[in-house]
Every structure is written in structure tokens, then in C-alpha cells.
Design a protein around this motif. Structure first.
Motif, PDB file in Angstrom:
ATOM      1  N   ARG A   1       0.844  -1.201   0.000  1.00  0.00           N
ATOM      2  CA  ARG A   1       0.000   0.000   0.000  1.00  0.00           C
ATOM      3  C   ARG A   1       0.873   1.243   0.000  1.00  0.00           C
ATOM      4  N   THR A   2       1.037   1.841  -1.150  1.00  0.00           N
ATOM      5  CA  THR A   2       1.748   3.113  -1.176  1.00  0.00           C
ATOM      6  C   THR A   2       0.724   4.225  -1.035  1.00  0.00           C
ATOM      7  N   VAL A   3       1.065   5.206  -0.212  1.00  0.00           N
ATOM      8  CA  VAL A   3       0.200   6.364   0.004  1.00  0.00           C
ATOM      9  C   VAL A   3       1.029   7.583  -0.379  1.00  0.00           C
ATOM     10  N   ARG A   4       0.574   8.249  -1.444  1.00  0.00           N
ATOM     11  CA  ARG A   4       1.340   9.326  -2.059  1.00  0.00           C
ATOM     12  C   ARG A   4       0.619  10.651  -1.941  1.00  0.00           C
ATOM     13  N   VAL A   5       1.391  11.710  -1.727  1.00  0.00           N
ATOM     14  CA  VAL A   5       0.906  13.087  -1.786  1.00  0.00           C
ATOM     15  C   VAL A   5       1.602  13.725  -2.973  1.00  0.00           C
ATOM     16  N   ARG A   6       0.824  14.360  -3.864  1.00  0.00           N
ATOM     17  CA  ARG A   6       1.411  14.940  -5.068  1.00  0.00           C
ATOM     18  C   ARG A   6       0.864  16.338  -5.297  1.00  0.00           C
ATOM     19  N   ILE A   7       1.770  17.257  -5.593  1.00  0.00           N
ATOM     20  CA  ILE A   7       1.382  18.585  -6.074  1.00  0.00           C
ATOM     21  C   ILE A   7       1.808  18.629  -7.530  1.00  0.00           C
ATOM     22  N   LYS A   8       0.823  18.811  -8.417  1.00  0.00           N
ATOM     23  CA  LYS A   8       1.063  18.833  -9.867  1.00  0.00           C
ATOM     24  C   LYS A   8       0.514  20.147 -10.394  1.00  0.00           C
ATOM     25  N   GLY A   9       1.423  21.050 -10.720  1.00  0.00           N
ATOM     26  CA  GLY A   9       0.983  22.362 -11.178  1.00  0.00           C
ATOM     27  C   GLY A   9       0.213  23.066 -10.068  1.00  0.00           C
ATOM     28  N   GLU A  10      -1.042  23.425 -10.339  1.00  0.00           N
ATOM     29  CA  GLU A  10      -1.879  24.142  -9.378  1.00  0.00           C
ATOM     30  C   GLU A  10      -2.830  23.230  -8.605  1.00  0.00           C
ATOM     31  N   LYS A  11      -2.705  21.912  -8.793  1.00  0.00           N
ATOM     32  CA  LYS A  11      -3.599  20.968  -8.129  1.00  0.00           C
ATOM     33  C   LYS A  11      -2.783  19.986  -7.287  1.00  0.00           C
ATOM     34  N   SER A  12      -3.465  19.336  -6.366  1.00  0.00           N
ATOM     35  CA  SER A  12      -2.772  18.325  -5.561  1.00  0.00           C
ATOM     36  C   SER A  12      -3.700  17.160  -5.261  1.00  0.00           C
ATOM     37  N   TYR A  13      -3.083  16.011  -4.961  1.00  0.00           N
ATOM     38  CA  TYR A  13      -3.821  14.764  -4.839  1.00  0.00           C
ATOM     39  C   TYR A  13      -3.249  13.882  -3.729  1.00  0.00           C
ATOM     40  N   LEU A  14      -4.132  13.091  -3.150  1.00  0.00           N
ATOM     41  CA  LEU A  14      -3.750  12.018  -2.248  1.00  0.00           C
ATOM     42  C   LEU A  14      -4.097  10.730  -2.988  1.00  0.00           C
ATOM     43  N   THR A  15      -3.122   9.827  -3.112  1.00  0.00           N
ATOM     44  CA  THR A  15      -3.308   8.606  -3.893  1.00  0.00           C
ATOM     45  C   THR A  15      -2.879   7.390  -3.071  1.00  0.00           C
ATOM     46  N   ILE A  16      -3.694   6.360  -3.137  1.00  0.00           N
ATOM     47  CA  ILE A  16      -3.364   5.087  -2.510  1.00  0.00           C
ATOM     48  C   ILE A  16      -3.308   4.035  -3.611  1.00  0.00           C
ATOM     49  N   LYS A  17      -2.193   3.295  -3.643  1.00  0.00           N
ATOM     50  CA  LYS A  17      -2.030   2.232  -4.632  1.00  0.00           C
ATOM     51  C   LYS A  17      -1.783   0.919  -3.909  1.00  0.00           C
ATOM     52  N   GLY A  18      -2.346  -0.147  -4.459  1.00  0.00           N
ATOM     53  CA  GLY A  18      -2.170  -1.481  -3.891  1.00  0.00           C
ATOM     54  C   GLY A  18      -1.001  -2.205  -4.515  1.00  0.00           C
ATOM     55  N   LEU A  19      -0.886  -3.460  -4.182  1.00  0.00           N
ATOM     56  CA  LEU A  19       0.181  -4.322  -4.678  1.00  0.00           C
ATOM     57  C   LEU A  19       0.005  -4.558  -6.179  1.00  0.00           C
ATOM     58  N   THR A  20       1.110  -4.539  -6.915  1.00  0.00           N
ATOM     59  CA  THR A  20       1.093  -4.782  -8.354  1.00  0.00           C
ATOM     60  C   THR A  20       0.932  -6.276  -8.624  1.00  0.00           C
TER      61      THR A  20
ATOM     62  N   PHE B   1      -4.571  -1.840  -7.870  1.00  0.00           N
ATOM     63  CA  PHE B   1      -5.613  -0.975  -7.346  1.00  0.00           C
ATOM     64  C   PHE B   1      -5.057   0.436  -7.202  1.00  0.00           C
ATOM     65  N   GLU B   2      -5.872   1.440  -7.560  1.00  0.00           N
ATOM     66  CA  GLU B   2      -5.490   2.837  -7.358  1.00  0.00           C
ATOM     67  C   GLU B   2      -6.718   3.647  -6.981  1.00  0.00           C
ATOM     68  N   TRP B   3      -6.571   4.435  -5.917  1.00  0.00           N
ATOM     69  CA  TRP B   3      -7.615   5.370  -5.479  1.00  0.00           C
ATOM     70  C   TRP B   3      -6.959   6.727  -5.363  1.00  0.00           C
ATOM     71  N   GLU B   4      -7.611   7.754  -5.935  1.00  0.00           N
ATOM     72  CA  GLU B   4      -7.027   9.091  -5.919  1.00  0.00           C
ATOM     73  C   GLU B   4      -8.105  10.124  -5.652  1.00  0.00           C
ATOM     74  N   LYS B   5      -7.754  11.130  -4.840  1.00  0.00           N
ATOM     75  CA  LYS B   5      -8.689  12.203  -4.512  1.00  0.00           C
ATOM     76  C   LYS B   5      -7.937  13.526  -4.550  1.00  0.00           C
ATOM     77  N   GLU B   6      -8.560  14.521  -5.191  1.00  0.00           N
ATOM     78  CA  GLU B   6      -7.961  15.855  -5.201  1.00  0.00           C
ATOM     79  C   GLU B   6      -8.110  16.470  -3.814  1.00  0.00           C
ATOM     80  N   ILE B   7      -7.050  17.116  -3.346  1.00  0.00           N
ATOM     81  CA  ILE B   7      -7.064  17.786  -2.045  1.00  0.00           C
ATOM     82  C   ILE B   7      -6.532  19.209  -2.219  1.00  0.00           C
ATOM     83  N   PRO B   8      -6.827  20.119  -1.279  1.00  0.00           N
ATOM     84  CA  PRO B   8      -6.310  21.490  -1.381  1.00  0.00           C
ATOM     85  C   PRO B   8      -4.775  21.516  -1.340  1.00  0.00           C
ATOM     86  N   VAL B   9      -4.168  22.408  -2.125  1.00  0.00           N
ATOM     87  CA  VAL B   9      -2.715  22.508  -2.214  1.00  0.00           C
ATOM     88  C   VAL B   9      -2.102  22.795  -0.839  1.00  0.00           C
ATOM     89  N   ASN B  10      -2.739  23.658  -0.041  1.00  0.00           N
ATOM     90  CA  ASN B  10      -2.168  23.978   1.271  1.00  0.00           C
ATOM     91  C   ASN B  10      -2.107  22.732   2.167  1.00  0.00           C
TER      92      ASN B  10
END
Length: 157
Positions: free
Chosen positions: A38-57, A65-74
Motif C-alpha cells: 500500500r503506497t500512500v502518495r501526496v502529489r502537487i502537480k501544477g496548481e492541483k494536488s492529490y492524495l493517492t493510494i495504490k495497492g500491490l502490483t 488498485f489505485e484510489w485518488e482524490k484531489e485535495i487542497p494545495v495547502n
């Protein structure tokens, strides 16, 4: 939201892809968890940001498995402070080739010199057009996962 991500990864032979890019964004990303299950990633891409959870390959290295949700940049900036050592710094170029879009990541900092292309597919057997700048496939080589690169930078290989 598509819950299974199917993608292939490739080395990139040169920077000729840049001329065909229709977008270019700076990305900073860190991992709250980089264990393969289970990787849990925080990403800021340009003006947007995301929290992403990925399962085992899966066994082919193409699907997981991949789940992603946009979150506020701050909020993403605060979460990056909690991440494991090794923030990934890269520029992402998007290039349309045939019916697909390649995402090409040119890494900076600790991973300078590495350029990887990814293509998302609808199935593991889907065919796609390969541009002339596309090199060897590294889909099932875990060294090219961003979560691995955050802990084992390319400059140390």
C-alpha cells in the motif's frame, strides 16, 4: 473512478518528445507509506494536488488498485512535511501518440538523468503506437517505481 490502473513503463531514449508535448507540469511528490502492499502518495502537480493510494502490483507488473482524490494545495504542502525521506521532483510532459497519451517524467534532484514514459491502457493486451523516442520496457522493474526512487535515488545506482 477507475479503481484498477493498467500501465506500462519505458525508458526514454532522448528528449525529442518535448517538441510534441501538449502540457508540461512540475510535480513534487512524497510518500506517507512506500511499502509495496500500500503506497500512500501526496502529489502537487501544477496548481492541483492529490492524495493517492495504490495497492500491490500483479504478477505482470502492469495492474494494481489505485484510489485518488484531489485535495487542497495547502493541505498537500503540510502532508509533504510528514512524508518519508526522498521527495520526488520531476517535470511531466504529456504527449498524444495515436489514440493514447504518454506521460513522460523527466526527473530532477537526486534522480537527475532519468526519463521514464508511462502509458495507461484499458487492458493488459491493448496495443498502442510506439514513438521513436521510446526505449526499453521497464514495467516490471520495481527500481523505476517512484516509491522506490524516493528511497533509492537514481544517482546512487
Amino acid at each position: 473512478m477507475k479503481m484498477i490502473e493498467i500501465e506500462k513503463k519505458f525508458m526514454v531514449l532522448n528528449d525529442s518528445f518535448k517538441a510534441a508535448a501538449f502540457t508540461q507540469n512540475h510535480i513534487a511528490q512524497g510518500y506517507l507509506s512506500s511499502v509495496p502492499e500500500r503506497t500512500v502518495r501526496v502529489r502537487i502537480k501544477g496548481e492541483k494536488s492529490y492524495l493517492t493510494i495504490k495497492g500491490l502490483t500483479n504478477d505482470t507488473g502492469m495492474s494494481r488498485f489505485e484510489w485518488e482524490k484531489e485535495i487542497p494545495v495547502n493541505e498537500a504542502k503540510k502532508l509533504l512535511l510528514l512524508c518519508e525521506k526522498g521527495i520526488i521532483d520531476k517535470t511531466r510532459f504529456e504527449i498524444k501518440v495515436g489514440n493514447h497519451i504518454f506521460e513522460v517524467d523527466e526527473f530532477h534532484g537526486e534522480n537527475q538523468g532519468l526519463i521514464i514514459a508511462e502509458i495507461e491502457l484499458d487492458s493488459e493486451t491493448e496495443t498502442f503506437e510506439k514513438p521513436n523516442w521510446l526505449g526499453a520496457e521497464v514495467t516490471n522493474d520495481k527500481r523505476y517505481y517512484n516509491s522506490y526512487l524516493s528511497n533509492h535515488p537514481y544517482k546512487n545506482w
